[in-house]
Design an enzyme around this catalytic site. Sequence first.
Site, short mmCIF file in Angstrom:
data_model
loop_
_atom_site.label_atom_id
_atom_site.label_comp_id
_atom_site.label_asym_id
_atom_site.label_seq_id
_atom_site.Cartn_x
_atom_site.Cartn_y
_atom_site.Cartn_z
N SER A 48 62.03 -82.47 -12.83
CA SER A 48 62.51 -83.81 -12.54
C SER A 48 61.41 -84.67 -11.91
O SER A 48 60.37 -84.87 -12.52
CB SER A 48 63.76 -83.72 -11.65
OG SER A 48 64.42 -84.96 -11.56
N ASP A 194 68.42 -82.34 -17.04
CA ASP A 194 67.58 -82.06 -15.89
C ASP A 194 67.30 -80.57 -15.71
O ASP A 194 68.21 -79.75 -15.76
CB ASP A 194 68.29 -82.61 -14.64
CG ASP A 194 67.38 -82.69 -13.43
OD1 ASP A 194 66.99 -81.63 -12.92
OD2 ASP A 194 67.06 -83.81 -13.02
#
Length: 316
Positions: A48, A194
């Site tokens: 991320s 993610d």
Amino acid sequence: MNNSYREVENMRADAVFEGGGARGIAFVGAIQAMEEEKVEWERLAGTSAGAVIAALLASGYKSYEIRERLSEIDFSKLRGKTTLNRIPMFGTFLELMVHLGIYKNDYLETWMDSLLSKKGIKTFADLPDGKLKIIASDVSNGQMLILPDDLERYSMTPADLKVSSAVMMSASLPFFFRPVIWKSKDRNKSYILDGGLLSNFPIWIFDTTEQPRFPTFGFRFVKDEVNLDAVIPTPIHLFKNIFKTMLQAHDLRHMNEETIERTIQIPTGHINATDFELNEDEIDFLYKSGYTSAKEFLANWDFEQYKIKRMTKRTE
């Protein structure tokens, strides 16, 4: 920092950056502290926001350049709003039902593309082999993705995937952003989200059974206790609570003594991953927190002692 590390290890190190959304600004301060101690990065990995920082460092950016570029970014545009988002009450529900996420994440990919191209980087093939690893989650197949290592599973090569696209995949927070719909060369379709779903802090990624030639430093956030909503009136509140709970708990079970010893832990107060509209005071707080934390860590770091402890534990 121990002198033997300066002489023997020549200040080489791997770095692994935790995911954390807007809090990634704190990493830049930590990197500056490392640069002042002449640390040079051998391999980099991240999830991320950590993937953003790792990719920029792997392409040759220094901390002062990253700070300048971050000061220019329009954080409000990270929430890629559409026409549906502007419909009161029902717009958010419609986005979730139609696109499986509230906002688009295209702005991040475009911004990363621009910065990487200035360093001559487009795809993973433009980087040295093994230099960069980015974590994402293939929710269609229920598998963690380590990019570019896992591209073979999709009949792809490092030249087939832009680094900016991998970063966008890794930073697509579930429910908050739309999943990336990835069509591989074999024409199969996967939904990518993610990397924090499966490993928000992949400190293990460069580990081997042999003694390391140089250390792997982890960079992670020390979060104040997250106050989850006691009342969950809508599905959106439920989704947010599920995700916050996941981020709090995930990877903590792997934070053993060996991991903690090599990890720079950075306090970020009450700032959350999705607080994209930070004020100047909050940005300054994050930067200084990263810088101070890294300085304090380096003052007590002893690589030779770490290796002795590591070997002792493995022989017990």
